[in-house]
Design a protein around this motif. Structure first.
Motif, PDB file in Angstrom:
ATOM      1  N   SER A 413       0.865  -1.180   0.000  1.00  0.00           N
ATOM      2  CA  SER A 413       0.000   0.000   0.000  1.00  0.00           C
ATOM      3  C   SER A 413       0.899   1.227   0.000  1.00  0.00           C
ATOM      4  N   LEU A 414       0.291   2.385  -0.204  1.00  0.00           N
ATOM      5  CA  LEU A 414       1.073   3.613  -0.324  1.00  0.00           C
ATOM      6  C   LEU A 414       0.517   4.675   0.612  1.00  0.00           C
ATOM      7  N   SER A 415       1.416   5.321   1.351  1.00  0.00           N
ATOM      8  CA  SER A 415       1.044   6.446   2.209  1.00  0.00           C
ATOM      9  C   SER A 415       1.456   7.736   1.517  1.00  0.00           C
ATOM     10  N   LEU A 476      11.991  23.260   0.600  1.00  0.00           N
ATOM     11  CA  LEU A 476      12.115  21.832   0.896  1.00  0.00           C
ATOM     12  C   LEU A 476      10.965  21.338   1.775  1.00  0.00           C
ATOM     13  N   ASN A 477      10.489  22.212   2.661  1.00  0.00           N
ATOM     14  CA  ASN A 477       9.401  21.814   3.563  1.00  0.00           C
ATOM     15  C   ASN A 477       8.058  21.689   2.847  1.00  0.00           C
ATOM     16  N   ARG A 478       7.905  22.382   1.704  1.00  0.00           N
ATOM     17  CA  ARG A 478       6.681  22.258   0.914  1.00  0.00           C
ATOM     18  C   ARG A 478       6.814  21.024   0.032  1.00  0.00           C
ATOM     19  N   ARG A 479       6.179  19.908   0.484  1.00  0.00           N
ATOM     20  CA  ARG A 479       6.415  18.640  -0.198  1.00  0.00           C
ATOM     21  C   ARG A 479       5.247  17.676   0.009  1.00  0.00           C
ATOM     22  N   VAL A 480       5.222  16.653  -0.823  1.00  0.00           N
ATOM     23  CA  VAL A 480       4.300  15.533  -0.662  1.00  0.00           C
ATOM     24  C   VAL A 480       5.132  14.257  -0.705  1.00  0.00           C
ATOM     25  N   ASP A 481       5.130  13.485   0.409  1.00  0.00           N
ATOM     26  CA  ASP A 481       5.933  12.264   0.511  1.00  0.00           C
ATOM     27  C   ASP A 481       5.121  11.044   0.059  1.00  0.00           C
ATOM     28  N   PHE A 482       5.819  10.102  -0.574  1.00  0.00           N
ATOM     29  CA  PHE A 482       5.210   8.848  -0.994  1.00  0.00           C
ATOM     30  C   PHE A 482       6.002   7.708  -0.378  1.00  0.00           C
ATOM     31  N   ASP A 483       5.388   6.964   0.549  1.00  0.00           N
ATOM     32  CA  ASP A 483       6.085   5.896   1.255  1.00  0.00           C
ATOM     33  C   ASP A 483       5.283   4.600   1.162  1.00  0.00           C
ATOM     34  N   PRO A 484       5.910   3.509   0.653  1.00  0.00           N
ATOM     35  CA  PRO A 484       5.204   2.230   0.557  1.00  0.00           C
ATOM     36  C   PRO A 484       5.252   1.463   1.889  1.00  0.00           C
ATOM     37  N   PHE A 485       4.280   0.576   2.081  1.00  0.00           N
ATOM     38  CA  PHE A 485       4.301  -0.325   3.232  1.00  0.00           C
ATOM     39  C   PHE A 485       3.462  -1.546   2.890  1.00  0.00           C
ATOM     40  N   THR A 487       0.665  -4.069   2.907  1.00  0.00           N
ATOM     41  CA  THR A 487      -0.739  -3.935   3.273  1.00  0.00           C
ATOM     42  C   THR A 487      -1.006  -4.700   4.569  1.00  0.00           C
ATOM     43  N   GLY A 488      -1.653  -4.009   5.492  1.00  0.00           N
ATOM     44  CA  GLY A 488      -1.955  -4.611   6.790  1.00  0.00           C
ATOM     45  C   GLY A 488      -0.979  -4.220   7.871  1.00  0.00           C
ATOM     46  N   GLU A 489       0.210  -3.709   7.463  1.00  0.00           N
ATOM     47  CA  GLU A 489       1.196  -3.234   8.440  1.00  0.00           C
ATOM     48  C   GLU A 489       0.883  -1.789   8.807  1.00  0.00           C
ATOM     49  N   ALA A 490       1.649  -1.246   9.744  1.00  0.00           N
ATOM     50  CA  ALA A 490       1.438   0.133  10.171  1.00  0.00           C
ATOM     51  C   ALA A 490       1.713   1.089   9.019  1.00  0.00           C
ATOM     52  N   ASN A 491       0.909   2.134   8.912  1.00  0.00           N
ATOM     53  CA  ASN A 491       1.087   3.151   7.880  1.00  0.00           C
ATOM     54  C   ASN A 491       2.482   3.770   8.013  1.00  0.00           C
ATOM     55  N   SER A 492       3.192   3.815   6.891  1.00  0.00           N
ATOM     56  CA  SER A 492       4.588   4.286   6.929  1.00  0.00           C
ATOM     57  C   SER A 492       4.698   5.739   7.345  1.00  0.00           C
ATOM     58  N   ALA A 493       3.739   6.573   6.962  1.00  0.00           N
ATOM     59  CA  ALA A 493       3.789   7.981   7.364  1.00  0.00           C
ATOM     60  C   ALA A 493       3.605   8.119   8.864  1.00  0.00           C
ATOM     61  N   GLU A 494       2.737   7.304   9.420  1.00  0.00           N
ATOM     62  CA  GLU A 494       2.514   7.365  10.863  1.00  0.00           C
ATOM     63  C   GLU A 494       3.731   6.852  11.619  1.00  0.00           C
ATOM     64  N   VAL A 495       4.408   5.841  11.056  1.00  0.00           N
ATOM     65  CA  VAL A 495       5.643   5.360  11.671  1.00  0.00           C
ATOM     66  C   VAL A 495       6.694   6.454  11.664  1.00  0.00           C
ATOM     67  N   LYS A 496       6.777   7.189  10.550  1.00  0.00           N
ATOM     68  CA  LYS A 496       7.813   8.220  10.381  1.00  0.00           C
ATOM     69  C   LYS A 496       7.483   9.494  11.162  1.00  0.00           C
ATOM     70  N   TYR A 497       6.210   9.952  11.075  1.00  0.00           N
ATOM     71  CA  TYR A 497       5.870  11.259  11.634  1.00  0.00           C
ATOM     72  C   TYR A 497       4.908  11.201  12.834  1.00  0.00           C
ATOM     73  N   GLY A 498       4.314  10.062  13.057  1.00  0.00           N
ATOM     74  CA  GLY A 498       3.268   9.988  14.060  1.00  0.00           C
ATOM     75  C   GLY A 498       1.919  10.293  13.443  1.00  0.00           C
ATOM     76  N   ALA A 499       0.877  10.288  14.256  1.00  0.00           N
ATOM     77  CA  ALA A 499      -0.472  10.545  13.750  1.00  0.00           C
ATOM     78  C   ALA A 499      -0.590  11.972  13.242  1.00  0.00           C
ATOM     79  N   ALA A 500      -1.363  12.156  12.168  1.00  0.00           N
ATOM     80  CA  ALA A 500      -1.581  13.493  11.630  1.00  0.00           C
ATOM     81  C   ALA A 500      -2.326  14.350  12.645  1.00  0.00           C
ATOM     82  N   PRO A 501      -1.932  15.604  12.849  1.00  0.00           N
ATOM     83  CA  PRO A 501      -2.571  16.450  13.854  1.00  0.00           C
ATOM     84  C   PRO A 501      -3.917  16.990  13.370  1.00  0.00           C
TER      85      PRO A 501
END
Length: 536
Positions: A413-415, A476-485, A487-501
């Protein structure tokens, strides 16, 4: 009277249906509640229709009876009663007189019963019942004048007798006849003074014929609840639910000395050690419980009489080459876990059981290094219209390339995580970052990627990767990240950054000062332009 009894029975059907299944009203069931219908016959100065069974006014009431002893009950009657002069149905007679009345009364009666066994179906009784009634009558009415209704309260009394018929174990049907009196101030219920001097002639009175149905409340005392009252139970203390005989003792159908409730084979004689059942193969499991009745001698068996299968894979231990397989795992004929793709990772541990992959990646194919590089660098090629979440056409080739990657790796899956620089309103930045991530997701969904394989999140300005104090850092801060993981595992963005605020969380953390928006609203439009130009 047949009509009267029928009417009372109909009135009591609801009570009969609700009656409990215990003995009739006795010392064990002391209270009964019932409905009854009444028919009255007047005798006084305007005539006598005692025992004239026509033109009788009907009425009714409720009664509550309490068992006191074998020869005495106490009865509370609440009645609505109608009275009138004889066969003229309350019309004026030739002398221009009539009598009509209705009463609302309550009486506390004493039922003196014949000393008959409580279980017998028929119980005669004598009733003595004092009471009080509120009377409304037009006893002084004339054919030409107004009705002249008179209302007054008066003491009453009745004496009579009746029969109680015990209907099986649920209710009582009763028939009763009584003669009643009212203690009026002038001894004239009908308004006519006959100048009599004796009690029996001076008093106006009436007969009441009643029929009704009572439901018996409560139940016989039965501590072991086997359906046999304690008075009759020769085996008190029988466990709840056990079938017993008429004496309350457990039944033993096959006569093997093991009561049926303890006998697993109640129709066949057996061993007490096996709860009354035989054991043909001598494996210690009774025949009726033995699912493998022909187990060879010496083989260890489980409670069902079948060879032991410790790991529950349906391969007996003496044939199982992998005896400790986790429960629920599919196994082959030798009891070993299946591995459909032959990658050395058993299917029950393999996230991709139909595609070979290393154990380090949970049995799934690993993404090639060049593919991971494409995803990591994709953020450089995803652009949006100024201050909007609208994708620029230059972004499509890279997004299409990521669609191809997801098609090539169906187990992933893709985050998609959107970010902004620190300029502008925090809440606005948070929404813009999410909307941009969602736009990229929407494009890929339109190319056939299932919705559950792509997640979009917005982090606003909360996760910078460079210094926002410089223009280069802001870019550099204005970006959209694409991280694979997987399917069924923890969302890669949440692993990297934590839950979205959320906006509420930003305020709670003090990252959104309430006064921050005020200057922005008051500032001239031309002063906002530099902030907008800095944002993609």
């Amino acid at each position: 009277m047949n009509h009267l009894a029928s009417k009372a029975t109909l009135l009591g059907l609801g009570l009969l249906a609700a009656a409990s299944t215990a003995n009739a009203q006795t010392a064990d069931r002391k209270t009964a509640i019932g409905l009854h219908a009444n028919a009255t016959q007047y005798r006084g100065d305007l005539g006598n229709n005692f025992f004239e069974f026509k033109n009788m006014p009907y009425s009714g009431g409720i009664d509550i009876t309490r068992y006191i002893g074998k020869v005495l009950d106490i009865k509370l009657d609440l009645d609505y009663t109608r009275l009138r002069s004889p066969a003229d149905e309350g019309k004026f007679n030739s002398a221009g007189r009539r009598f009509r009345a209705q009463t609302y009364g309550a009486g506390l009666g004493f039922k003196i019963k014949a000393p008959i066994n409580d279980a017998f179906f028929l119980h005669p009784y004598v009733l003595i019942e004092p009471g009080f009634a509120w009377v409304t009558t037009d006893r002084y009415a004339t054919p030409t004048g107004p009705n002249n209704f008179t209302r007054f309260g008066t003491f009453t009394g009745q004496i009579g007798g009746g029969l109680d018929f015990h209907l099986g174990e649920s209710a009582i049907l009763f028939l009763q006849a009584s003669q009643s009196y009212m203690q009026t101030s002038d001894a004239r219920l009908d308004g006519v003074d006959n100048n009599a001097t004796t009690f029996w002639n001076k008093k106006d009175r009436y007969l009441t014929f009643s029929a009704g149905l009572r439901a018996n409340l409560g139940k016989a005392k039965d501590e072991d609840m086997d359906g046999v009252s304690d008075k009759k139970d020769k085996c008190p203390g029988t466990p709840t639910g056990v079938k017993v005989d008429l004496n309350g003792c457990p039944i033993d159908t096959d006569g093997d000395g093991v009561a049926d409730y303890q006998d697993k084979c109640p129709d066949v004689k057996g061993l007490a050690a096996l709860q009354g059942c035989p054991d043909a193969d001598n494996d210690g499991v009774a025949d009726n419980d033995d699912k493998c009745p022909n187990t060879p001698a010496g083989v260890r068996v489980d409670a069902s009489g079948c060879p032991l299968d410790a790991d529950g894979d349906k391969v007996p231990d003496y044939l199982d080459k992998c005896p400790n397989t986790p429960a629920g795992t599919q196994v082959d004929a030798n009891g070993c876990p299946l591995d459909r793709d032959g990658d050395g990772v058993p299917d029950y541990m393999d996230r991709c059981p139909d595609r070979a992959g290393p154990a380090s990646n949970k049995g799934c194919p690993e993404m090639k290094a060049e593919t991971q590089k494409v995803l990591k660098e994709a953020t450089k090629y995803i652009n949006f219209d100024f201050d909007k979440a609208t994708l620029k056409p230059s972004s499509y080739p890279k997004l299409q390339q990521m669609v191809q990657i997801l098609n090539e790796y169906p187990d992933y899956s893709l985050s998609i995580a959107g970010h902004t620089d620190s300029k502008g309103d925090d809440a606005y930045n948070l929404k813009l970052s999410y909307d941009r991530a969602s736009s990229a997701r929407a494009y890929m969904l339109s190319k056939g990627i299932p919705a559950d394989r792509i997640e979009a999140r917005g982090y606003g300005e909360t996760k910078p990767i460079a210094d926002n104090a410089t223009a280069a850092g802001q870019a550099l801060n204005r970006r959209v990240d694409f991280d694979p993981f997987l399917t069924g595992e923890a969302n890669s963005a949440e692993v990297k950054y934590g839950a979205a605020p959320t906006v509420a969380e930003l305020r709670a953390q003090g990252k959104m000062a309430p006064v921050k928006k005020a200057p922005a609203k008051k500032a001239p439009a031309k002063k906002k332009a530099p902030v907008k130009k800095a944002r993609r």
